[in-house]
Design a protein around this motif. Structure first.
Motif, PDB file in Angstrom:
ATOM      1  N   UNK A 156       0.863  -1.315   0.189  1.00  0.00           N
ATOM      2  CA  UNK A 156      -0.108   0.060   0.104  1.00  0.00           C
ATOM      3  C   UNK A 156       0.736   1.175  -0.199  1.00  0.00           C
ATOM      4  N   UNK A 157       2.044   1.301   0.885  1.00  0.00           N
ATOM      5  CA  UNK A 157       2.647   2.343   1.072  1.00  0.00           C
ATOM      6  C   UNK A 157       3.521   2.673  -0.327  1.00  0.00           C
ATOM      7  N   UNK A 158       3.934   1.488  -0.697  1.00  0.00           N
ATOM      8  CA  UNK A 158       5.196   1.751  -1.960  1.00  0.00           C
ATOM      9  C   UNK A 158       4.363   1.657  -3.360  1.00  0.00           C
ATOM     10  N   UNK A 159       3.123   1.365  -3.230  1.00  0.00           N
ATOM     11  CA  UNK A 159       2.375   1.275  -4.617  1.00  0.00           C
ATOM     12  C   UNK A 159       2.894   2.644  -5.476  1.00  0.00           C
ATOM     13  N   UNK A 199       2.953   6.963  -0.101  1.00  0.00           N
ATOM     14  CA  UNK A 199       3.908   7.703  -0.388  1.00  0.00           C
ATOM     15  C   UNK A 199       3.938   8.344  -1.806  1.00  0.00           C
ATOM     16  N   UNK A 200       3.101   7.633  -2.605  1.00  0.00           N
ATOM     17  CA  UNK A 200       2.966   8.390  -4.053  1.00  0.00           C
ATOM     18  C   UNK A 200       2.217   9.642  -3.982  1.00  0.00           C
ATOM     19  N   UNK A 232      -7.853   5.183  -5.553  1.00  0.00           N
ATOM     20  CA  UNK A 232      -6.850   5.055  -6.190  1.00  0.00           C
ATOM     21  C   UNK A 232      -6.813   5.827  -7.322  1.00  0.00           C
ATOM     22  N   UNK A 233      -5.571   6.535  -7.512  1.00  0.00           N
ATOM     23  CA  UNK A 233      -5.075   7.579  -8.677  1.00  0.00           C
ATOM     24  C   UNK A 233      -3.857   7.341  -9.108  1.00  0.00           C
ATOM     25  N   UNK A 234      -3.707   7.211 -10.455  1.00  0.00           N
ATOM     26  CA  UNK A 234      -2.557   6.940 -11.358  1.00  0.00           C
ATOM     27  C   UNK A 234      -2.464   8.368 -12.239  1.00  0.00           C
ATOM     28  N   UNK A 235      -1.489   9.164 -12.180  1.00  0.00           N
ATOM     29  CA  UNK A 235      -1.331  10.085 -12.856  1.00  0.00           C
ATOM     30  C   UNK A 235      -0.951   9.557 -14.351  1.00  0.00           C
ATOM     31  N   UNK A 236      -1.497  10.161 -15.342  1.00  0.00           N
ATOM     32  CA  UNK A 236      -1.031   9.740 -16.920  1.00  0.00           C
ATOM     33  C   UNK A 236      -0.973  11.104 -17.663  1.00  0.00           C
ATOM     34  N   UNK A 237      -0.332  12.079 -16.788  1.00  0.00           N
ATOM     35  CA  UNK A 237      -0.253  13.583 -17.649  1.00  0.00           C
ATOM     36  C   UNK A 237       0.589  13.117 -18.970  1.00  0.00           C
ATOM     37  N   UNK A 238       2.041  12.573 -18.781  1.00  0.00           N
ATOM     38  CA  UNK A 238       2.929  12.317 -19.530  1.00  0.00           C
ATOM     39  C   UNK A 238       2.387  11.668 -20.872  1.00  0.00           C
ATOM     40  N   UNK A 239       1.359  10.386 -20.596  1.00  0.00           N
ATOM     41  CA  UNK A 239       0.970   9.807 -21.671  1.00  0.00           C
ATOM     42  C   UNK A 239      -0.072  10.436 -22.377  1.00  0.00           C
ATOM     43  N   UNK A 240      -0.866  11.284 -21.647  1.00  0.00           N
ATOM     44  CA  UNK A 240      -1.775  12.030 -22.571  1.00  0.00           C
ATOM     45  C   UNK A 240      -1.092  13.224 -23.396  1.00  0.00           C
TER      46      UNK A 240
END
Length: 632
Positions: free
Chosen positions: A164-167, A186-187, A271-279
């Motif tokens: 969870x912390x290192x995801x 931490x993310x 649950x959040x994943x940043x996809x700024x670079x991909x977009x």
């Protein structure tokens, strides 16, 4: 009187044994049973007659026999000695019962004169002990299993917490209707490096920069409805540095409700994943594709989508017009760039394909030709890039019609050839007349005229060399540059050339280092022309007192000649073009005369000898021009 006492004692002992509730057995030292009390039958099932004269050792359990014999040996050693042990005895029903046996040495005690063994049945005690032992072992096993399960659960809990912390994705747990922060990994801290997240505070307090962007409203809907929420590439304005300035970011988001035992929403996992670079990368690709499509539709250059084997899958109208094929030919698969390429360009095509596979693109456009549908040749300039660097077999190619440039180059070459031929005869005549005049004025005392004639002779030599170089260029382009094939000694040629050049130099010194000890098969004069060209350049681009170093050596079956100067050097951006025809590095701060002919001719000559020519240079540190030739 003594006899009556003995008889009385024997009778008393006999009565005592007969009426005892304990099993009593008399044994001889060899283990033979001489007497068994009536109570023995109740313990073992054997009658007294069945036991008398039988060896007791045969009835002892094999695993206990040694222990029993050891106890008897100890008793036999000392009169009146008693030993008590527990052992198993074979009963009449075939089972081994547990007994506590007491052995007493009464061999010297009349009327017994035997070893007295008293048996106590402890089978039930042993069974109880065995049950207790098994229960204890079972309890210990269960306890160990429970402890192992607890340890596994603890390890799993810690592992889950570590995950969870290192995801790599941002994960947090929000509790209750106010969405109070319970856990955060931490993310999130990497996204907000300056922000201190406070547990038990609400989501609005921890993320004030997300206010008025419907993120909190969606959390409320998930908590109220119990239905999960998901969004891909959702735009968010976030204050990454807590500076009051919000930047755009794109995120994949999941709100997953967690229910309590009553089925009510207790918490929400975010649950959040940043996809700024991909977009942004996709947007750049889309913009590039749009620009490429505009370029293709503009019909400025020929564009094809093709495979490295030759198949052309798509092409614009400009390319089709260039090669004279129709779009119907394209759809029918009748256009293949490899089949349209004349054999003399196969080698350069192979090199371009090798570069494309290795680098994902052809580093420099190159010239070649295609055979049109009507059979005529079309000069073109080609470059290409892989559509997918991981699979460079499919590429996009850009083709420029080079026929007009070729026609202009041909006119230029014809003009140079004609002019050179036309100038050669009058210059030769003037050169001859100058030599005649110099001889006539040698005996006269007119130094000014003689000096002017010498200057004129030097300039005529330069003009003669220039005309010769121009004629050589014309011959090289027409394939008429003749190369003699005779063996010659490279060291001798280099030495003679240096001596000749040194006589024309007043201040610069040429130093020769090493020997190749090599015989070269080729045109001695042409190789000498290359050495003169390289030495002339070294002298031209060096200061007056700067030395020139010539090194000659062998590398396997190649003889290498290097000319090194310590002059101005050449910027890396110009080095690939230096051997091109008429190319010169132009720098207003450092003007040097020349037409850019010498290095071009030098390359033509060396390559015609199956050799290689190259340079190494750094701006301000001088240059090394070198060529290698195969040794005979």
């Amino acid at each position: 009187m003594a006899t009556n006492t003995y008889e009385h004692n024997e009778a008393f002992f006999q009565a005592l044994i007969e009426h005892s509730t304990n099993a009593l057995v008399l044994l001889q030292p060899d283990g033979c049973i001489t007497y068994a009390s009536p109570a023995t039958e109740g313990y073992t099932g054997y009658t007294c007659k069945e036991l008398v004269e039988r060896n007791s050792f045969t009835l002892i359990h094999p695993l206990d026999l040694a222990m029993v014999q050891s106890a008897l040996a100890t008793v036999l050693a000392i009169p009146d000695r008693t030993e008590t042990i527990e052992y198993r005895f074979l009963c009449k029903d075939g089972d081994h019962g547990w007994f506590r046996g007491t052995f007493t040495n009464m061999l010297t005690r009349p009327p017994v004169c035997a070893i007295l063994s008293t048996l106590y049945d402890i089978s039930e005690q042993k069974r109880t002990e065995e049950r207790l032992r098994r229960n204890k072992e079972s309890s210990q096993t269960l306890l160990a299993r429970e402890q192992a399960v607890l340890r596994q659960e603890e390890v799993a809990r810690r592992h889950l917490n570590d995950l969870f912390m290192q995801a790599p994705a941002m994960v947090c747990v929000l509790r209750g209707p106010e969405h109070r922060l319970e856990l955060v990994n931490d993310a999130f801290r990497q996204l907000y490096p300056r922000r201190e997240f406070v547990l038990e505070k609400t989501v609005r307090e921890n993320w004030p920069d997300l206010e008025d962007q419907d993120f909190f409203e969606e959390l409320d809907r998930v908590y109220q409805s119990g239905r999960a929420y998901a969004a891909n590439e959702k735009l968010a304005l976030i204050d990454r540095e807590d500076s009051g300035i919000r930047d755009e970011g794109y995120f994949n988001i999941v709100y997953q409700p967690i229910f309590d035992e009553r089925g009510s929403v207790e918490s929400i996992i975010v649950y959040i994943m940043e996809v700024t670079e991909q977009v942004l990368a996709r947007q750049r690709i889309q913009e590039s594709e749009a620009r490429l499509r505009r370029l293709i539709d503009a019909n400025i250059v020929g564009v094809t989508f093709c495979t490295l084997e030759g198949r052309i899958n798509e092409a614009n109208d400009v390319f089709l017009r260039m090669i004279g094929y129709t779009r119907e030919d394209l759809r029918a698969g009748r256009i293949d760039w490899a089949r349209m390429t004349p054999p003399e360009y196969e080698e350069i095509d192979a090199q371009a394909i090798s570069d494309l596979r290795a680098r994902g693109a052809i580093p420099h456009p190159y010239e070649k030709a295609y055979r049109r549908k009507d059979g005529t040749l079309l000069p073109v300039v080609v470059t290409a890039a892989a559509l997918d660097e991981a699979n460079p077999n499919e590429c996009i190619a850009f083709i420029l019609d080079n026929s007009m440039q070729k026609e202009l180059d041909q006119r230029k070459d014809d003009f140079i050839s004609m002019t050179s031929h036309e100038l050669k005869t009058p210059v030769t005549s003037i050169k001859g007349l100058t030599q005649v005049l110099l001889k006539r004025f040698e005996q006269r005392d007119e130094p000014d005229i003689k000096r002017m004639l010498l200057i004129m002779d030097v300039q005529l030599n330069k003009l003669t060399k220039l005309i010769g170089d121009l004629l050589d260029i014309s011959k090289a382009q027409g394939g008429q540059l003749i190369m003699e094939q005779k063996p010659f000694d490279l060291d001798t040629l280099v030495c003679e050339t240096i001596e000749h050049m040194q006589t024309t130099m007043a201040t610069q010194h040429i130093k020769l280092v090493g020997k190749a000890n090599a015989t070269i098969m080729g045109d001695r004069d042409r190789i000498g022309q290359v050495i003169v060209n390289l030495l002339s350049n070294a002298i031209k681009y060096s200061s007056r007192n700067s030395p020139i170093v010539v090194k000659v050596f062998r590398e396997g079956q190649q003889a290498v000649t290097q000319i090194q100067d310590f002059g101005i050097g050449i910027d890396a951006g110009y080095q690939d073009k230096l051997f091109n025809q008429f190319y010169r590095v132009t720098d207003p701060r450092e003007p040097y005369p020349g037409l850019g002919i010498g290095l071009y001719l030098s390359r033509q000559i060396i390559e015609r000898h199956s050799g290689r020519i190259w340079l190494q240079s750094r701006k301000g540190e001088g240059s090394i021009f070198a060529f290698s030739l195969p040794v005979v």
